[in-house]
Design a protein around this motif. Structure first.
Motif, PDB file in Angstrom:
ATOM      1  N   GLY A  67       0.782  -1.233   0.000  1.00 16.84           N
ATOM      2  CA  GLY A  67       0.000   0.000   0.000  1.00 16.84           C
ATOM      3  C   GLY A  67       0.810   1.278   0.000  1.00 16.84           C
ATOM      4  O   GLY A  67       0.249   2.362  -0.125  1.00 16.84           O
ATOM      5  N   GLU A  68       2.144   1.176   0.113  1.00 16.79           N
ATOM      6  CA  GLU A  68       2.952   2.394   0.154  1.00 16.79           C
ATOM      7  C   GLU A  68       3.626   2.653  -1.189  1.00 16.79           C
ATOM      8  O   GLU A  68       3.709   1.776  -2.050  1.00 16.79           O
ATOM      9  N   THR A  69       4.097   3.886  -1.340  1.00 14.56           N
ATOM     10  CA  THR A  69       4.868   4.273  -2.517  1.00 14.56           C
ATOM     11  C   THR A  69       6.277   4.620  -2.070  1.00 14.56           C
ATOM     12  O   THR A  69       6.466   5.504  -1.231  1.00 14.56           O
ATOM     13  N   VAL A  70       7.245   3.920  -2.620  1.00 17.02           N
ATOM     14  CA  VAL A  70       8.654   4.181  -2.320  1.00 17.02           C
ATOM     15  C   VAL A  70       9.263   4.891  -3.521  1.00 17.02           C
ATOM     16  O   VAL A  70       9.228   4.369  -4.644  1.00 17.02           O
ATOM     17  N   GLY A  71       9.795   6.075  -3.303  1.00 17.36           N
ATOM     18  CA  GLY A  71      10.451   6.823  -4.363  1.00 17.36           C
ATOM     19  C   GLY A  71      11.923   6.464  -4.438  1.00 17.36           C
ATOM     20  O   GLY A  71      12.609   6.426  -3.422  1.00 17.36           O
ATOM     21  N   LEU A  72      12.415   6.188  -5.637  1.00 10.39           N
ATOM     22  CA  LEU A  72      13.826   5.861  -5.856  1.00 10.39           C
ATOM     23  C   LEU A  72      14.403   6.951  -6.743  1.00 10.39           C
ATOM     24  O   LEU A  72      14.005   7.092  -7.905  1.00 10.39           O
ATOM     25  N   VAL A  73      15.327   7.757  -6.198  1.00 10.12           N
ATOM     26  CA  VAL A  73      15.797   8.941  -6.912  1.00 10.12           C
ATOM     27  C   VAL A  73      17.314   8.943  -7.070  1.00 10.12           C
ATOM     28  O   VAL A  73      18.032   8.227  -6.370  1.00 10.12           O
ATOM     29  N   GLY A  74      17.778   9.790  -7.982  1.00  6.06           N
ATOM     30  CA  GLY A  74      19.204   9.931  -8.243  1.00  6.06           C
ATOM     31  C   GLY A  74      19.414  10.394  -9.671  1.00  6.06           C
ATOM     32  O   GLY A  74      18.480  10.419 -10.481  1.00  6.06           O
ATOM     33  N   GLU A  75      20.649  10.781  -9.979  1.00  8.48           N
ATOM     34  CA  GLU A  75      20.971  11.235 -11.328  1.00  8.48           C
ATOM     35  C   GLU A  75      20.881  10.087 -12.332  1.00  8.48           C
ATOM     36  O   GLU A  75      20.905   8.916 -11.961  1.00  8.48           O
ATOM     37  N   SER A  76      20.821  10.443 -13.601  1.00 10.89           N
ATOM     38  CA  SER A  76      20.815   9.430 -14.662  1.00 10.89           C
ATOM     39  C   SER A  76      22.066   8.566 -14.565  1.00 10.89           C
ATOM     40  O   SER A  76      23.166   9.083 -14.366  1.00 10.89           O
ATOM     41  N   GLY A  77      21.881   7.255 -14.688  1.00 14.89           N
ATOM     42  CA  GLY A  77      23.004   6.334 -14.629  1.00 14.89           C
ATOM     43  C   GLY A  77      23.350   5.830 -13.249  1.00 14.89           C
ATOM     44  O   GLY A  77      24.343   5.128 -13.077  1.00 14.89           O
ATOM     45  N   CYS A  78      22.503   6.160 -12.248  1.00 16.21           N
ATOM     46  CA  CYS A  78      22.830   5.747 -10.874  1.00 16.21           C
ATOM     47  C   CYS A  78      22.355   4.331 -10.552  1.00 16.21           C
ATOM     48  O   CYS A  78      22.637   3.813  -9.475  1.00 16.21           O
ATOM     49  N   GLY A  79      21.602   3.701 -11.459  1.00 16.08           N
ATOM     50  CA  GLY A  79      21.159   2.323 -11.230  1.00 16.08           C
ATOM     51  C   GLY A  79      19.705   2.168 -10.845  1.00 16.08           C
ATOM     52  O   GLY A  79      19.270   1.064 -10.498  1.00 16.08           O
ATOM     53  N   LYS A  80      18.926   3.237 -10.921  1.00 11.27           N
ATOM     54  CA  LYS A  80      17.516   3.181 -10.515  1.00 11.27           C
ATOM     55  C   LYS A  80      16.725   2.195 -11.376  1.00 11.27           C
ATOM     56  O   LYS A  80      16.055   1.297 -10.857  1.00 11.27           O
ATOM     57  N   SER A  81      16.804   2.381 -12.687  1.00 12.10           N
ATOM     58  CA  SER A  81      16.027   1.530 -13.596  1.00 12.10           C
ATOM     59  C   SER A  81      16.505   0.086 -13.560  1.00 12.10           C
ATOM     60  O   SER A  81      15.693  -0.851 -13.641  1.00 12.10           O
ATOM     61  N   THR A  82      17.813  -0.118 -13.417  1.00 11.72           N
ATOM     62  CA  THR A  82      18.349  -1.481 -13.333  1.00 11.72           C
ATOM     63  C   THR A  82      17.807  -2.187 -12.102  1.00 11.72           C
ATOM     64  O   THR A  82      17.448  -3.368 -12.157  1.00 11.72           O
TER      65      THR A  82
END
Length: 321
Positions: free
Chosen positions: A39-54
């Motif tokens: 039920g929660e939303t966790v935000g994953l942030v950082g500059e491009s290339g930091c590994g968020k999408s991976t």
């Protein structure tokens, strides 16, 4: 967040490496751990290339991790050999991709795109399928007439709505939103964000919301995780992180958020980071942020800082704290 409950998703010491050649290894994600509760939303942030999408792609099993694991309701998603369990996990975890055009098959109609998952997971008649697709399209602000059209006939905002309808088609419990609004106009961004919040409330969804726009993350997230060059540098509840950032990188990111009030903006101090992000190929065994940090000490060049708890739920990885 209720810590007495078992997390819906548990990411444990997750690493993902890409071997370029015999000598060079790109360490996209390294030793990442966090929990996501139902039920929660966790935000994953950082500059491009930091590994968020991976990280997000490993969670939905588009990538197999090099090390570590992901647990769904306590079960290791990469260890299961049961075909039904694998299908059930694929059904319960979906992804909304960053580019709404490249993520849709240009040779398939909207009906085929949205209905593909339903046909795979359910035995359903053509009439029932059409009704389901029509209902999904209405949910995301489209209509029945759009079912026979192809992706190139839609605007960027409409294509992203099709992507959201596809993710919702199999009634998932958890959705990875991989920068779902970054390719859209500002006016459309607000519409999509509000729709995601409403869908979460109506369908009891859980989100991992990947973004680089911290003002957007603040609006939608319950908890925020900050990544830099493949590693987590800070994580906390959203209110706590924006009110009391601990890591120098987090403070720099927050200082870059635009301020609408000109009087406040005039007095706001912007923290400018010098230099470029170091290469993630064969990184040195030291603080990943050391080359851009104005507070760096000799110890920062000698070892990688560990993620430590400083207050309840607020952790940071910095030798100087």
């Amino acid at each position: 967040m209720n810590t007495e409950k078992q997390p819906l998703i548990q990411v444990k010491n997750l690493s993902k490496y890409f071997h370029i050649n015999k000598k060079e290894t790109l360490k996209a994600v390294e030793d990442v751990s966090f929990d996501i509760y139902e039920g929660e939303t966790v935000g994953l942030v950082g500059e491009s290339g930091c590994g968020k999408s991976t990280t997000g792609r490993c969670i939905v099993k588009l990538y197999n991790p090099t090390k570590g694991t992901v647990l769904y309701k306590g079960r290791d998603i990469f260890d299961s050999k049961n075909k039904n369990e694998k299908l059930e996990y694929c059904k319960n975890t979906q992804m909304i991709f960053q580019n709404p055009y490249s993520s849709l098959n240009p040779r398939m109609t909207v009906k085929d795109i949205v209905g593909e998952g339903i046909r795979l997971h359910e035995k359903i008649s053509d009439k029932e399928l059409d009704d389901r697709i029509e209902s999904l399209l209405k949910t995301v602000g489209l209509n029945r007439d759009h079912m026979s059209r192809f992706p190139h006939e839609f605007s960027g905002g409409q294509r992203q709505r099709i992507g959201i309808a596809r993710a919702l088609s199999v009634d998932p419990k958890f959705i990875v939103c991989d920068e779902p609004i970054s390719a859209l106009d500002v006016s459309i961004q607000a519409q999509v964000l509000n729709m995601l919040k409403k869908l979460q409330k109506d369908r009891s969804l859980t989100y991992l919301f990947i973004a680089h726009d911290l003002s957007v993350v603040k609006y939608i997230s319950d908890k925020v995780i900050v990544m830099y060059l493949g590693m987590i540098v800070e994580q906390a509840d959203a209110v706590e992180l924006y009110k009391n950032p601990l890591h120098p990188y987090t403070r720099a990111l927050l200082s870059a958020i635009p301020e609408a009030d000109p009087n406040i903006a005039k007095n706001k101090q912007r923290i400018m980071l010098k230099g470029e992000i170091p290469s993630p190929i064969n990184p040195k065994e030291c603080c990943r942020f050391v080359e851009r940090c104005s507070y760096a000490k000799p110890v920062c060049h000698e070892s990688i800082p560990t993620l430590k708890q400083y207050t309840d739920g607020h952790a940071a990885a910095c030798h100087l704290l």
